[in-house]
Write a protein that holds these residues in place. Structure first.
Motif, PDB file in Angstrom:
ATOM      1  N   LEU A   1     -18.687  -7.875   1.369  1.00 52.36           N
ATOM      2  CA  LEU A   1     -17.743  -8.982   1.508  1.00 52.36           C
ATOM      3  C   LEU A   1     -16.881  -9.106   0.263  1.00 52.36           C
ATOM      4  CD1 LEU A   1     -16.714 -11.447   3.058  1.00 52.36           C
ATOM      5  CD2 LEU A   1     -18.565 -12.779   2.030  1.00 52.36           C
ATOM      6  N   PHE A   2     -17.512  -8.996  -0.892  1.00 54.01           N
ATOM      7  CA  PHE A   2     -16.790  -9.063  -2.160  1.00 54.01           C
ATOM      8  C   PHE A   2     -15.751  -7.955  -2.235  1.00 54.01           C
ATOM      9  CE2 PHE A   2     -17.144 -11.497  -5.973  1.00 54.01           C
ATOM     10  CZ  PHE A   2     -16.660 -10.725  -7.003  1.00 54.01           C
ATOM     11  N   TYR A   3     -16.168  -6.747  -1.878  1.00 53.71           N
ATOM     12  CA  TYR A   3     -15.295  -5.583  -1.969  1.00 53.71           C
ATOM     13  C   TYR A   3     -14.091  -5.711  -1.056  1.00 53.71           C
ATOM     14  CZ  TYR A   3     -14.984  -0.854  -3.845  1.00 53.71           C
ATOM     15  OH  TYR A   3     -14.618   0.252  -4.570  1.00 53.71           O
ATOM     16  N   VAL A   4     -14.314  -6.265   0.129  1.00 51.46           N
ATOM     17  CA  VAL A   4     -13.217  -6.399   1.092  1.00 51.46           C
ATOM     18  C   VAL A   4     -12.253  -7.504   0.673  1.00 51.46           C
ATOM     19  CG1 VAL A   4     -12.662  -7.072   3.451  1.00 51.46           C
ATOM     20  CG2 VAL A   4     -14.483  -5.425   3.029  1.00 51.46           C
ATOM     21  N   CYS A   5     -12.794  -8.635   0.268  1.00 51.69           N
ATOM     22  CA  CYS A   5     -11.933  -9.785  -0.036  1.00 51.69           C
ATOM     23  C   CYS A   5     -11.005  -9.518  -1.216  1.00 51.69           C
ATOM     24  CB  CYS A   5     -12.791 -11.019  -0.306  1.00 51.69           C
ATOM     25  SG  CYS A   5     -13.596 -11.681   1.168  1.00 51.69           S
ATOM     26  N   ILE A   6     -11.470  -8.784  -2.216  1.00 49.73           N
ATOM     27  CA  ILE A   6     -10.606  -8.553  -3.376  1.00 49.73           C
ATOM     28  C   ILE A   6      -9.463  -7.596  -3.045  1.00 49.73           C
ATOM     29  CG2 ILE A   6     -12.461  -8.996  -5.007  1.00 49.73           C
ATOM     30  CD1 ILE A   6     -12.671  -5.988  -5.465  1.00 49.73           C
ATOM     31  N   GLN A   7      -9.521  -6.965  -1.864  1.00 50.95           N
ATOM     32  CA  GLN A   7      -8.428  -6.069  -1.506  1.00 50.95           C
ATOM     33  C   GLN A   7      -7.124  -6.843  -1.271  1.00 50.95           C
ATOM     34  OE1 GLN A   7      -8.970  -2.825  -1.804  1.00 50.95           O
ATOM     35  NE2 GLN A   7     -11.098  -3.384  -2.265  1.00 50.95           N
ATOM     36  N   VAL A   8      -7.238  -8.149  -1.078  1.00 50.31           N
ATOM     37  CA  VAL A   8      -6.018  -8.954  -0.918  1.00 50.31           C
ATOM     38  C   VAL A   8      -5.158  -8.842  -2.167  1.00 50.31           C
ATOM     39  CG1 VAL A   8      -5.118 -11.291  -0.604  1.00 50.31           C
ATOM     40  CG2 VAL A   8      -7.130 -10.536   0.692  1.00 50.31           C
ATOM     41  N   SER A   9      -5.794  -8.969  -3.328  1.00 49.05           N
ATOM     42  CA  SER A   9      -5.029  -8.848  -4.567  1.00 49.05           C
ATOM     43  C   SER A   9      -4.586  -7.413  -4.797  1.00 49.05           C
ATOM     44  CB  SER A   9      -5.848  -9.339  -5.763  1.00 49.05           C
ATOM     45  OG  SER A   9      -7.030  -8.585  -5.899  1.00 49.05           O
ATOM     46  N   ALA A  10      -5.425  -6.452  -4.387  1.00 51.23           N
ATOM     47  CA  ALA A  10      -5.030  -5.050  -4.522  1.00 51.23           C
ATOM     48  C   ALA A  10      -3.845  -4.718  -3.626  1.00 51.23           C
ATOM     49  CB  ALA A  10      -6.210  -4.145  -4.179  1.00 51.23           C
ATOM     50  N   LEU A  11      -3.697  -5.451  -2.534  1.00 48.27           N
ATOM     51  CA  LEU A  11      -2.562  -5.255  -1.637  1.00 48.27           C
ATOM     52  C   LEU A  11      -1.284  -5.842  -2.236  1.00 48.27           C
ATOM     53  CD1 LEU A  11      -1.341  -4.586   1.191  1.00 48.27           C
ATOM     54  CD2 LEU A  11      -2.153  -6.828   1.931  1.00 48.27           C
ATOM     55  N   VAL A  12      -1.405  -7.014  -2.833  1.00 41.90           N
ATOM     56  CA  VAL A  12      -0.220  -7.715  -3.342  1.00 41.90           C
ATOM     57  C   VAL A  12       0.225  -7.166  -4.691  1.00 41.90           C
ATOM     58  CG1 VAL A  12       0.652  -9.972  -4.085  1.00 41.90           C
ATOM     59  CG2 VAL A  12      -0.815  -9.805  -2.059  1.00 41.90           C
ATOM     60  N   ALA A  13      -0.733  -6.773  -5.542  1.00 37.47           N
ATOM     61  CA  ALA A  13      -0.407  -6.403  -6.919  1.00 37.47           C
ATOM     62  C   ALA A  13       0.610  -5.276  -7.035  1.00 37.47           C
ATOM     63  CB  ALA A  13      -1.688  -6.051  -7.675  1.00 37.47           C
TER      64      ALA A  13
ATOM     65  N   HIS B   1       8.105  -3.058 -18.603  1.00 42.82           N
ATOM     66  CA  HIS B   1       7.255  -3.987 -19.359  1.00 42.82           C
ATOM     67  C   HIS B   1       7.067  -5.309 -18.626  1.00 42.82           C
ATOM     68  CE1 HIS B   1       7.046  -1.382 -22.862  1.00 42.82           C
ATOM     69  NE2 HIS B   1       8.345  -1.160 -22.721  1.00 42.82           N
ATOM     70  N   LEU B   2       8.001  -5.669 -17.775  1.00 45.33           N
ATOM     71  CA  LEU B   2       7.836  -6.890 -16.986  1.00 45.33           C
ATOM     72  C   LEU B   2       6.695  -6.723 -15.979  1.00 45.33           C
ATOM     73  CD1 LEU B   2       9.074  -9.682 -16.753  1.00 45.33           C
ATOM     74  CD2 LEU B   2      10.622  -8.802 -14.997  1.00 45.33           C
ATOM     75  N   GLY B   3       6.515  -5.513 -15.470  1.00 42.91           N
ATOM     76  CA  GLY B   3       5.378  -5.255 -14.591  1.00 42.91           C
ATOM     77  C   GLY B   3       4.055  -5.458 -15.306  1.00 42.91           C
ATOM     78  N   PHE B   4       3.946  -4.999 -16.559  1.00 44.01           N
ATOM     79  CA  PHE B   4       2.723  -5.217 -17.325  1.00 44.01           C
ATOM     80  C   PHE B   4       2.508  -6.709 -17.613  1.00 44.01           C
ATOM     81  CE2 PHE B   4       3.876  -0.802 -18.826  1.00 44.01           C
ATOM     82  CZ  PHE B   4       2.878  -0.167 -18.103  1.00 44.01           C
TER      83      PHE B   4
ATOM     84  N   GLU C   1      15.427   1.905  -0.431  1.00 42.11           N
ATOM     85  CA  GLU C   1      14.490   2.878  -0.973  1.00 42.11           C
ATOM     86  C   GLU C   1      13.205   2.173  -1.395  1.00 42.11           C
ATOM     87  OE1 GLU C   1      14.767   6.739  -3.824  1.00 42.11           O
ATOM     88  OE2 GLU C   1      15.279   4.823  -4.777  1.00 42.11           O
ATOM     89  N   VAL C   2      12.144   2.442  -0.669  1.00 40.24           N
ATOM     90  CA  VAL C   2      10.853   1.814  -0.950  1.00 40.24           C
ATOM     91  C   VAL C   2      10.351   2.290  -2.311  1.00 40.24           C
ATOM     92  CG1 VAL C   2       8.460   1.593  -0.201  1.00 40.24           C
ATOM     93  CG2 VAL C   2      10.309   1.665   1.502  1.00 40.24           C
ATOM     94  N   PRO C   3       9.998   1.399  -3.227  1.00 36.56           N
ATOM     95  CA  PRO C   3       9.437   1.842  -4.518  1.00 36.56           C
ATOM     96  C   PRO C   3       8.196   2.699  -4.305  1.00 36.56           C
ATOM     97  CG  PRO C   3      10.011  -0.489  -4.618  1.00 36.56           C
ATOM     98  CD  PRO C   3      10.157  -0.068  -3.183  1.00 36.56           C
ATOM     99  N   ALA C   4       8.083   3.746  -5.091  1.00 37.32           N
ATOM    100  CA  ALA C   4       6.933   4.649  -4.943  1.00 37.32           C
ATOM    101  C   ALA C   4       5.612   3.929  -5.181  1.00 37.32           C
ATOM    102  CB  ALA C   4       7.077   5.815  -5.920  1.00 37.32           C
ATOM    103  N   SER C   5       5.609   2.935  -6.053  1.00 39.10           N
ATOM    104  CA  SER C   5       4.372   2.208  -6.353  1.00 39.10           C
ATOM    105  C   SER C   5       3.860   1.422  -5.158  1.00 39.10           C
ATOM    106  CB  SER C   5       4.595   1.257  -7.535  1.00 39.10           C
ATOM    107  OG  SER C   5       5.680   0.390  -7.284  1.00 39.10           O
ATOM    108  N   TRP C   6       4.725   1.093  -4.202  1.00 36.62           N
ATOM    109  CA  TRP C   6       4.291   0.311  -3.053  1.00 36.62           C
ATOM    110  C   TRP C   6       3.307   1.084  -2.179  1.00 36.62           C
ATOM    111  CZ3 TRP C   6       8.729  -3.123  -0.662  1.00 36.62           C
ATOM    112  CH2 TRP C   6       9.158  -4.047  -1.634  1.00 36.62           C
TER     113      TRP C   6
ATOM    114  N   VAL D   1       2.909  -4.413  -5.014  1.00 38.60           N
ATOM    115  CA  VAL D   1       4.205  -4.891  -4.534  1.00 38.60           C
ATOM    116  C   VAL D   1       4.904  -5.703  -5.627  1.00 38.60           C
ATOM    117  CG1 VAL D   1       5.369  -6.327  -2.824  1.00 38.60           C
ATOM    118  CG2 VAL D   1       3.436  -4.891  -2.132  1.00 38.60           C
ATOM    119  N   VAL D   2       4.146  -6.603  -6.262  1.00 36.49           N
ATOM    120  CA  VAL D   2       4.728  -7.472  -7.289  1.00 36.49           C
ATOM    121  C   VAL D   2       5.072  -6.677  -8.541  1.00 36.49           C
ATOM    122  CG1 VAL D   2       4.303  -9.458  -8.781  1.00 36.49           C
ATOM    123  CG2 VAL D   2       3.533  -9.498  -6.399  1.00 36.49           C
ATOM    124  N   THR D   3       4.074  -5.984  -9.096  1.00 43.11           N
ATOM    125  CA  THR D   3       4.326  -5.279 -10.349  1.00 43.11           C
ATOM    126  C   THR D   3       5.277  -4.097 -10.141  1.00 43.11           C
ATOM    127  OG1 THR D   3       2.371  -3.871 -10.053  1.00 43.11           O
ATOM    128  CG2 THR D   3       2.084  -5.924 -11.275  1.00 43.11           C
ATOM    129  N   GLY D   4       5.157  -3.426  -8.991  1.00 39.29           N
ATOM    130  CA  GLY D   4       6.042  -2.298  -8.726  1.00 39.29           C
ATOM    131  C   GLY D   4       7.495  -2.710  -8.604  1.00 39.29           C
TER     132      GLY D   4
END
Length: 527
Positions: free
Chosen positions: A159-171, A185-188, A365-370, A173-176
């Motif tokens: 459950l823990f492993y699955v739920c934290i994927q929400v942030s792994a999904l969003v991160a 540096h704004l991504g960092f 053009e979709v960012p490669a990081s996405w 997109v935001v930082t990329g």
């Protein structure tokens, strides 16, 4: 999936208060959501930043060198879990380890966000040190809150492993978006903000834990602590004498440092587990493994009150601690092959997305990081189906079989990448290749990662849970560093040959685990 975390059984000497199990789990989950946001956010952009030309604000590294730096960062993050787990178990306690580690991670991201020369390696080292403290301490607290028994523990980790994927999904997109479209540096900086939010959440929710994580389970005595500090100072002084003068003069051979680090990474977990083999061979089960064997109805288990061989006295149903440790070592070594492929999502696959994939979507053009968000997206989509299986057939699948299935999925994914790379020699290929590859090894991760964590917790002696969970991470580091060094072969081999070679090697490991599944299960005695 058994997700009941209300009033779990606590280890001896641990007090849980009221609904603290559920509230404490929720707080830990929120903290890890933010910590994973910072981790995956930076992982999505690091290699792209290292290989970007200086005109675009990047480091202009060769792809092979960038992949090696990324692998070194990832492997050090895993390796840092061993001293971090020791500090949590013996000195700080899990709660203070999370606070200190989270602070170091936040500071590291802030250093990386500074637009100055020379911040890369100090910032990465701060993040590594913080991650080494946070991850084993967080995992130990989850194990403690979830209670005894492999079913409850693996369900909690799942459950823990699955739920934290929400942030792994969003991160990514935001930082990329911030990094590739505005400034790296704004991504960092966005990753730093995520970790600081996690620290705030943890501080506000600490009362939900009761006594969990307040004190180290096995406090170190002063004499042992002084001896450890002396050894650490000697090692640090020797490492500083070798690296600092060349670094100051600007002649530090980075590739040589990475090679030495790789050798140390590969050897460390085996050396550590070899030392554990010197434990007295009394044949008795310890820690969570005893919980498994005492469950009526489980294979090799006995009804309460039974004694003799079936109760773990060294008889035919109890392989003994050394045999169990040997089987655990073999399982962890096999898992390294999976992580060897998995960790290349942020390097080899990211570079493939950037350079060989048609990313045009209706003129955008979709960012490669996405593409890094595909993995957590698939985890979230596939996990509910696996959760249904956990209540039935999946619960009867042994740990070796889960490992073999995950390895087969990972190996197949790189065989498919070999086909995609061959087609890319004639021009960019469609994104469907990467989508399928991420789907395959996401399924593999769902099968292997929670099972690996639960296995490490099950074989850990009392008071050593954090360190055994760190050992699980160390073998992840072995895979990461081997994958990073193998990627250097792309300088002399076609990309398609490289992917095919690695894929076939991992499929071979999957076949070996499948053939030895019965023997491994008998020796582990936890399924």
């Amino acid at each position: 999936m058994d997700t009941s975390l209300t009033a779990p059984s606590a280890p001896a000497g641990t007090r849980t208060t009221g609904p603290g199990g559920r509230r404490g789990f929720g707080t830990l989950l929120a903290v890890d959501l933010w910590e994973r946001f910072s981790f995956f956010g930076m992982a999505a952009i690091l290699v792209l930043y290292l290989t970007a030309p200086r005109a675009r604000g990047g480091m202009d590294m060769a792809p092979q060198s960038a992949a090696a730096v990324f692998a070194a960062y990832m492997s050090l993050s895993f390796m840092a879990g061993l001293p971090g787990g020791w500090l949590a178990d013996r000195v700080l306690g899990a709660r203070r380890a999370v606070l200190l580690g989270g602070s170091l991670i936040g500071c590291g991201h802030l250093v990386l966000a500074a637009p100055w020369a020379g911040t890369l390696y100090p910032g990465l080292l701060l993040v590594v040190a913080g991650t080494g403290l946070v991850k084993p301490a967080m995992a130990a607290m989850v194990a403690e809150i979830s209670g005894a028994g492999p079913g409850r523990r693996e369900a909690a980790f799942s459950l823990f492993y699955v739920c934290i994927q929400v942030s792994a999904l969003v991160a990514p997109v935001v930082t990329g978006l911030l990094a590739e479209r505005i400034a790296w540096h704004l991504g960092f900086a966005a990753a730093a903000a995520g970790m600081l939010a996690g620290l705030l959440q943890f501080t506000l929710g600490m009362r939900a834990f009761g006594d969990v994580g307040v004190r180290p389970p096995r406090p170190v005595d002063r004499a042992e602590l002084r001896a450890v500090l002396r050894r650490v100072c000697v090692v640090a002084a020797a490492a500083g004498a070798v690296t600092v003068p060349p670094a100051v003069l600007g002649v530090l051979p980075v590739n040589a440092v990475l090679a030495v680090l790789g050798l140390a990474t590969v050897g460390l977990p085996f050396a550590y587990l070899r030392a554990l083999r010197r434990l007295p061979a009394d044949g008795h089960l310890t820690g969570a493994a005893q919980d498994v064997r005492d469950e009526p109805g489980r294979r090799g288990g006995t009804a309460p009150g039974k004694t003799g061989a079936a109760a773990g006295d060294g008889g035919p149903t109890d392989p003994g601690p050394r045999a169990r440790l040997g089987a655990f070592t073999a399982m962890m070594a096999a898992s390294a092959a999976f992580w060897m492929i998995f960790a290349q999502g942020g390097s080899a696959l990211s570079l493939f997305a950037d350079r060989h994939t048609d990313r045009d979507l209706f003129g955008f053009e979709v960012p490669a990081s996405w593409f890094q968000s595909l993995h957590p997206l698939f985890v979230l989509l596939v996990a509910p189906f696996l959760a249904r299986l956990r209540a039935g057939a999946w619960q009867r699948v042994g740990t070796p079989a889960k490992f073999a299935g995950a390895l087969a999925a990972a190996g197949t994914s790189f065989v498919l990448m070999a086909v995609a790379a061959r087609l890319a020699e004639d021009g960019p290929v469609g994104p469907s290749w990467l989508v399928l590859v991420y789907l395959l090894y996401s399924c593999g991760e769902i099968a292997l990662a929670p099972a690996g964590l639960a296995l490490a917790a099950a074989v850990a002696p009392p008071g050593s849970t954090s360190r055994f969970l760190a050992v699980n991470g160390l073998f992840g580091a072995v895979g990461v560093v081997i994958g990073g060094q193998l990627y250097r072969l792309t300088a002399v081999l076609p990309l398609s040959v490289y992917f095919a070679l690695v894929g076939v090697v991992v499929l071979t490991v999957a076949a070996a685990v499948t053939l030895g599944a019965g023997r491994l299960s008998r020796r582990l005695a936890v399924d």
